[in-house]
Design a protein around this motif. Structure first.
Motif, PDB file in Angstrom:
ATOM      1  N   ARG A  18       0.888  -1.120  -0.019  1.00  0.00           N
ATOM      2  CA  ARG A  18      -0.006   0.040   0.142  1.00  0.00           C
ATOM      3  C   ARG A  18       0.911   1.371   0.057  1.00  0.00           C
ATOM      4  O   ARG A  18       2.081   1.103   0.310  1.00  0.00           O
ATOM      5  N   LEU A  19       0.380   2.556  -0.478  1.00  0.00           N
ATOM      6  CA  LEU A  19       1.044   3.700  -0.488  1.00  0.00           C
ATOM      7  C   LEU A  19       0.755   4.240   0.979  1.00  0.00           C
ATOM      8  O   LEU A  19      -0.241   4.289   1.362  1.00  0.00           O
ATOM      9  N   VAL A  20       1.960   4.734   1.274  1.00  0.00           N
ATOM     10  CA  VAL A  20       1.912   5.528   2.678  1.00  0.00           C
ATOM     11  C   VAL A  20       2.513   6.887   2.543  1.00  0.00           C
ATOM     12  O   VAL A  20       3.355   7.294   1.706  1.00  0.00           O
ATOM     13  N   ILE A  21       2.101   7.898   3.348  1.00  0.00           N
ATOM     14  CA  ILE A  21       2.626   9.265   3.120  1.00  0.00           C
ATOM     15  C   ILE A  21       3.663   9.199   4.575  1.00  0.00           C
ATOM     16  O   ILE A  21       3.085   9.262   5.637  1.00  0.00           O
ATOM     17  N   THR A  22       4.596   9.669   4.254  1.00  0.00           N
ATOM     18  CA  THR A  22       5.855   9.442   5.289  1.00  0.00           C
ATOM     19  C   THR A  22       5.389  10.474   6.245  1.00  0.00           C
ATOM     20  O   THR A  22       5.841  10.020   7.498  1.00  0.00           O
ATOM     21  N   ARG A  23       5.115  11.800   5.890  1.00  0.00           N
ATOM     22  CA  ARG A  23       5.013  12.809   7.016  1.00  0.00           C
ATOM     23  C   ARG A  23       3.913  12.503   7.885  1.00  0.00           C
ATOM     24  O   ARG A  23       3.986  12.514   9.249  1.00  0.00           O
ATOM     25  N   THR A  24       2.885  12.111   7.654  1.00  0.00           N
ATOM     26  CA  THR A  24       1.551  11.992   8.478  1.00  0.00           C
ATOM     27  C   THR A  24       1.708  10.666   9.117  1.00  0.00           C
ATOM     28  O   THR A  24       1.209  10.447  10.369  1.00  0.00           O
ATOM     29  N   SER A  25       2.432   9.602   8.573  1.00  0.00           N
ATOM     30  CA  SER A  25       2.588   8.372   9.109  1.00  0.00           C
ATOM     31  C   SER A  25       3.813   8.357   9.947  1.00  0.00           C
ATOM     32  O   SER A  25       4.145   7.400  10.636  1.00  0.00           O
ATOM     33  N   GLU A  26       4.741   9.518  10.080  1.00  0.00           N
ATOM     34  CA  GLU A  26       5.693   9.651  10.954  1.00  0.00           C
ATOM     35  C   GLU A  26       6.697   8.427  10.843  1.00  0.00           C
ATOM     36  O   GLU A  26       7.281   7.757  11.552  1.00  0.00           O
ATOM     37  N   ILE A  27       7.068   8.241   9.498  1.00  0.00           N
ATOM     38  CA  ILE A  27       7.917   7.148   9.074  1.00  0.00           C
ATOM     39  C   ILE A  27       9.306   7.382   8.860  1.00  0.00           C
ATOM     40  O   ILE A  27       9.669   8.587   8.440  1.00  0.00           O
ATOM     41  N   GLN A  28      10.108   6.745   9.793  1.00  0.00           N
ATOM     42  CA  GLN A  28      11.655   6.909   9.626  1.00  0.00           C
ATOM     43  C   GLN A  28      12.233   5.597   9.403  1.00  0.00           C
ATOM     44  O   GLN A  28      12.448   5.131  10.610  1.00  0.00           O
ATOM     45  N   ALA A  29      12.544   4.953   8.482  1.00  0.00           N
ATOM     46  CA  ALA A  29      12.991   3.837   8.206  1.00  0.00           C
ATOM     47  C   ALA A  29      13.790   3.598   6.834  1.00  0.00           C
ATOM     48  O   ALA A  29      13.621   4.548   5.862  1.00  0.00           O
ATOM     49  N   PRO A  30      14.719   2.607   6.697  1.00  0.00           N
ATOM     50  CA  PRO A  30      15.591   2.366   5.584  1.00  0.00           C
ATOM     51  C   PRO A  30      14.608   2.156   4.444  1.00  0.00           C
ATOM     52  O   PRO A  30      13.405   1.498   4.690  1.00  0.00           O
ATOM     53  N   TYR A  31      14.877   2.439   2.968  1.00  0.00           N
ATOM     54  CA  TYR A  31      13.786   2.065   2.012  1.00  0.00           C
ATOM     55  C   TYR A  31      14.671   1.722   0.958  1.00  0.00           C
ATOM     56  O   TYR A  31      16.063   2.065   0.675  1.00  0.00           O
ATOM     57  N   LEU A  32      14.257   1.073  -0.153  1.00  0.00           N
ATOM     58  CA  LEU A  32      14.833   0.850  -1.404  1.00  0.00           C
ATOM     59  C   LEU A  32      14.575   1.800  -2.361  1.00  0.00           C
ATOM     60  O   LEU A  32      13.167   2.257  -2.360  1.00  0.00           O
ATOM     61  N   ALA A  33      15.252   2.097  -3.274  1.00  0.00           N
ATOM     62  CA  ALA A  33      14.662   3.151  -4.464  1.00  0.00           C
ATOM     63  C   ALA A  33      15.103   2.422  -5.903  1.00  0.00           C
ATOM     64  O   ALA A  33      16.016   1.757  -5.965  1.00  0.00           O
ATOM     65  N   LEU A  34      14.239   2.623  -6.679  1.00  0.00           N
ATOM     66  CA  LEU A  34      14.295   1.834  -8.011  1.00  0.00           C
ATOM     67  C   LEU A  34      14.672   2.783  -9.081  1.00  0.00           C
ATOM     68  O   LEU A  34      14.194   3.774  -9.323  1.00  0.00           O
ATOM     69  N   SER A  35      15.548   2.136  -9.833  1.00  0.00           N
ATOM     70  CA  SER A  35      15.898   3.066 -11.156  1.00  0.00           C
ATOM     71  C   SER A  35      15.587   2.144 -12.368  1.00  0.00           C
ATOM     72  O   SER A  35      16.468   0.876 -12.425  1.00  0.00           O
ATOM     73  N   TYR A  36      14.994   2.421 -13.298  1.00  0.00           N
ATOM     74  CA  TYR A  36      14.474   1.453 -14.437  1.00  0.00           C
ATOM     75  C   TYR A  36      14.034   2.308 -15.591  1.00  0.00           C
ATOM     76  O   TYR A  36      13.836   3.455 -15.662  1.00  0.00           O
ATOM     77  N   CYS A  37      13.978   1.478 -16.709  1.00  0.00           N
ATOM     78  CA  CYS A  37      13.422   2.089 -17.932  1.00  0.00           C
ATOM     79  C   CYS A  37      11.681   1.890 -17.946  1.00  0.00           C
ATOM     80  O   CYS A  37      11.663   0.782 -17.759  1.00  0.00           O
ATOM     81  N   TRP A  38      10.981   2.859 -17.985  1.00  0.00           N
ATOM     82  CA  TRP A  38       9.346   2.719 -18.175  1.00  0.00           C
ATOM     83  C   TRP A  38       9.052   1.634 -19.438  1.00  0.00           C
ATOM     84  O   TRP A  38       8.390   0.661 -19.191  1.00  0.00           O
ATOM     85  N   GLY A  39       9.382   2.328 -20.443  1.00  0.00           N
ATOM     86  CA  GLY A  39       8.880   1.501 -21.609  1.00  0.00           C
ATOM     87  C   GLY A  39       7.487   1.752 -21.927  1.00  0.00           C
ATOM     88  O   GLY A  39       6.809   2.407 -21.259  1.00  0.00           O
ATOM     89  N   LYS A  40       6.914   1.200 -23.103  1.00  0.00           N
ATOM     90  CA  LYS A  40       5.424   1.326 -23.533  1.00  0.00           C
ATOM     91  C   LYS A  40       4.625   0.418 -22.505  1.00  0.00           C
ATOM     92  O   LYS A  40       3.520   0.573 -22.720  1.00  0.00           O
ATOM     93  N   SER A  41       5.234  -0.699 -21.823  1.00  0.00           N
ATOM     94  CA  SER A  41       4.355  -1.245 -20.920  1.00  0.00           C
ATOM     95  C   SER A  41       3.662  -0.430 -19.867  1.00  0.00           C
ATOM     96  O   SER A  41       2.549  -0.792 -19.199  1.00  0.00           O
ATOM     97  N   MET A  42       4.260   0.663 -19.318  1.00  0.00           N
ATOM     98  CA  MET A  42       3.780   1.384 -18.237  1.00  0.00           C
ATOM     99  C   MET A  42       2.194   2.187 -18.554  1.00  0.00           C
ATOM    100  O   MET A  42       1.646   2.278 -17.719  1.00  0.00           O
ATOM    101  N   GLN A  43       2.112   2.070 -19.972  1.00  0.00           N
ATOM    102  CA  GLN A  43       0.717   2.642 -20.538  1.00  0.00           C
ATOM    103  C   GLN A  43      -0.583   1.709 -19.776  1.00  0.00           C
ATOM    104  O   GLN A  43      -1.559   2.198 -19.743  1.00  0.00           O
ATOM    105  N   SER A  44      -0.178   0.265 -19.627  1.00  0.00           N
ATOM    106  CA  SER A  44      -1.198  -0.281 -19.288  1.00  0.00           C
ATOM    107  C   SER A  44      -1.165  -0.955 -17.799  1.00  0.00           C
ATOM    108  O   SER A  44      -1.938  -1.790 -17.434  1.00  0.00           O
ATOM    109  N   ASN A  45      -0.037  -0.313 -16.966  1.00  0.00           N
ATOM    110  CA  ASN A  45      -0.025  -0.674 -15.950  1.00  0.00           C
ATOM    111  C   ASN A  45      -0.644   0.432 -14.847  1.00  0.00           C
ATOM    112  O   ASN A  45      -0.496   1.507 -15.098  1.00  0.00           O
ATOM    113  N   ILE A  46      -0.828   0.012 -13.512  1.00  0.00           N
ATOM    114  CA  ILE A  46      -1.129   0.920 -12.408  1.00  0.00           C
ATOM    115  C   ILE A  46       0.067   1.900 -12.251  1.00  0.00           C
ATOM    116  O   ILE A  46       1.338   1.712 -12.001  1.00  0.00           O
TER     117      ILE A  46
END
Length: 549
Positions: A18-46
């Protein structure tokens, strides 16, 4: 923490996202970031949009996500991370205000991530990246490895022994260390450079990269660029006035820049020209108007180091050198004219009909910025050639007490810089452009002829004084007939299709300058660069205020 994150669930709990808003949820935790190519498939995905913002905070249906997004969720859970940052799910798509705000925070998003996942081998987000699709021509070959001697009591005996067997050594064909399709993308270039550490799923193998090391799956180890910028004995970053020669014992020990601000500025400018600009301008952008946005994070970091205003991709503290950038194919006399062109964007046609026709128009950026050109550019960073660019060699000076512009549109955090006017004092002179002479080819060897031909293809011209006798020209100069045939400079147009019969020549230093065109408002636009031959002729007019747009 980023504004939003994806919660993929507790390591030992129920696995749903699920999506969380860090400020309202007061989250301070390690996280992963993703770097990738979107491509044409993103047009049909969430993707995150205004209309599904509330829904995704309750539940994300992973079956409707792109394969690359599902892979990074799985990887986060396998590595014990609860939170993931993905641009398509954490930046509101179609919301220009949210995009403009979030795109300025990339230095924090990727710099503060515990680990960046680079989906290097996937050209499209629908492909996924966890599986290595490399299929070698032949598989690994097993070579038995044994001790060739053993002991009988205290005596060494040669020959094989059961106790000497050490298993097999597996030998395979070498694998490429290339990152894959992401290495050609402008946004991905910045994301990797900004990351404290990254796990790269490359074209044929995995590798880990941090600020000091790059360690490949096959065991190869390399030093990364951010490490070299701190290395006092790298040839490019060596101090201008080095101290006593160190002993061999400490020769290769890395040293951080000293407290001297000028030395730090010099090193980071080289880093910008060499490691950032040289590579970034060779990358591709799906949206050409992102040319400044996709570099904003790095620009903000370098700005804090050089303590200078950021003007359309250049630094005010080094403006004269910065203005003398050249397209690579011009600087090195290689390639064809189509290798460099004006940066164009596709927009709806002004005569748009039911078929939604589009047309290509130039991206609105200052003509003096390298961002106006689609193609790799370079600057003189090798050994810095300080004598050529010292203030004593300048032939121009800023109008406003050391400032080159009063325009506030040029800032490191600004994602679009449509226009910015530079104002300075200089001596522009009108010149006539003639094709580069071919006569010298008569006695040339084949190799020299080819080099000369490459020069012509890159729109190299010679500049001569503009004469009142030139047909079809309305301007008048004081050149005599003999003077008008004198070569004053060698010139290169940035774009071959823009070669014209006349231009304005403006020396910036004793050896180099710009080719300009002048509009009806007496403002100038850049069209190329020159190597000065006759500085005396160029300086034989009164200084005037030059407005470069």
């Amino acid at each position: 923490m980023p504004t939003r994150l994806i919660d993929v669930g507790e390591p030992e709990g129920e696995k749903y996202a699920r999506l969380v808003i860090t400020r309202t949820s007061e989250i301070q935790a390690p996280y992963l970031a993703l770097s990738y190519c979107w491509g044409k498939s993103m047009q049909s995905n969430i993707c995150l949009r205004d209309e599904n913002l509330a829904e995704l905070q309750s539940y994300i249906n992973e079956e409707q996500l792109a394969r690359t997004h599902r892979d990074v969720f799985q990887l986060a859970r396998d590595l014990g991370f609860r939170y993931v940052w993905i641009d398509a799910l954490c930046i509101v798509q179609g919301n220009s205000e949210d995009w403009a705000y979030e795109s300025k925070t990339m230095a924090q998003v990727y710099g503060n991530a515990a680990l960046t996942i680079i989906a290097g081998r996937a050209a499209d987000s629908g492909e996924g990246f966890l599986e290595n699709r490399l299929r070698p021509v032949v598989g690994p070959c097993a070579i038995p490895f044994n001790n060739t001697f053993y002991y009988q009591g205290t005596k060494k005996v040669w020959g094989e022994s059961k106790t000497g067997a050490m298993g097999n050594i597996w030998v395979s064909l070498p694998r490429s260390g290339k990152d894959g399709p992401v290495s050609q993308r402008g946004w991905c270039f910045q994301e990797l450079m900004l990351s404290s550490r990254a796990l790269v799923f490359g074209e044929e193998q995995l590798h880990f990269q941090c600020q000091e090391l790059r360690i490949q799956e096959d065991g190869r180890v390399q030093r990364s660029i951010p490490y070299r910028v701190q290395h006092a004995y790298d040839a490019k970053y060596a101090p201008l006035n080095p101290g006593p020669k160190p002993s061999e014992a400490i020769k290769n020990v890395p040293r951080s820049p000293g407290p001297d601000d000028e030395e730090q500025t010099r090193r980071w400018l080289i880093f910008w020209y060499d490691a950032v600009l040289w590579q970034y301008t060779s990358k591709q952008l799906t949206n050409p108007t992102d040319i400044f946005a996709a570099l904003s994070g790095l620009a903000q970091i370098v700005k804090a180091k050089v303590c200078s205003r950021y003007l359309g991709g250049l630094w005010e503290v080094d403006m004269v050198r910065g203005l003398l950038w050249q397209p690579t194919h011009v600087k090195h006399f290689v390639g064809l004219p189509f290798m460099c062109e004006r940066r164009m964007a596709v927009v709806p046609s002004s005569q748009c009909d039911s078929n939604m026709q589009t047309e290509a128009v130039p991206v609105e950026v200052p003509s003096w910025s390298w961002a106006a050109i689609q193609g790799q550019v370079s600057l003189d960073w090798v050994n810095r050639r300080e004598a050529d660019y010292h203030e004593s060699a300048w032939q121009v000076r800023p109008k406003y007490q050391g400032q080159w512009t009063q325009d506030t549109a040029c800032q490191a955090a600004v994602v679009h810089i449509p226009r910015c006017e530079l104002e300075f004092f200089g001596r522009p002179r009108r010149a006539r452009c003639s094709p580069y002479p071919h006569g010298r080819e008569l006695n040339m060897k084949d190799k020299d002829k080819e080099k000369q031909a490459r020069r012509r293809r890159t729109a190299m011209v010679v500049l001569m004084p503009f004469s009142e006798n030139e047909p079809g020209q309305g301007a008048v100069t004081d050149c005599g007939s003999e003077d008008s045939n004198r070569v004053i400079a060698d010139g290169w147009f940035d774009v071959a299709e823009e070669v014209s019969s006349t231009c304005w020549c403006l020396p910036l230093t004793k050896k180099r300058g710009l080719m300009l065109i002048r509009d009806e408002q007496n403002k100038f636009r850049r069209v190329g660069t020159v190597n000065v031959r006759d500085l005396e002729w160029m300086l034989s007019v009164e200084e005037e205020v030059v407005c470069l747009i």
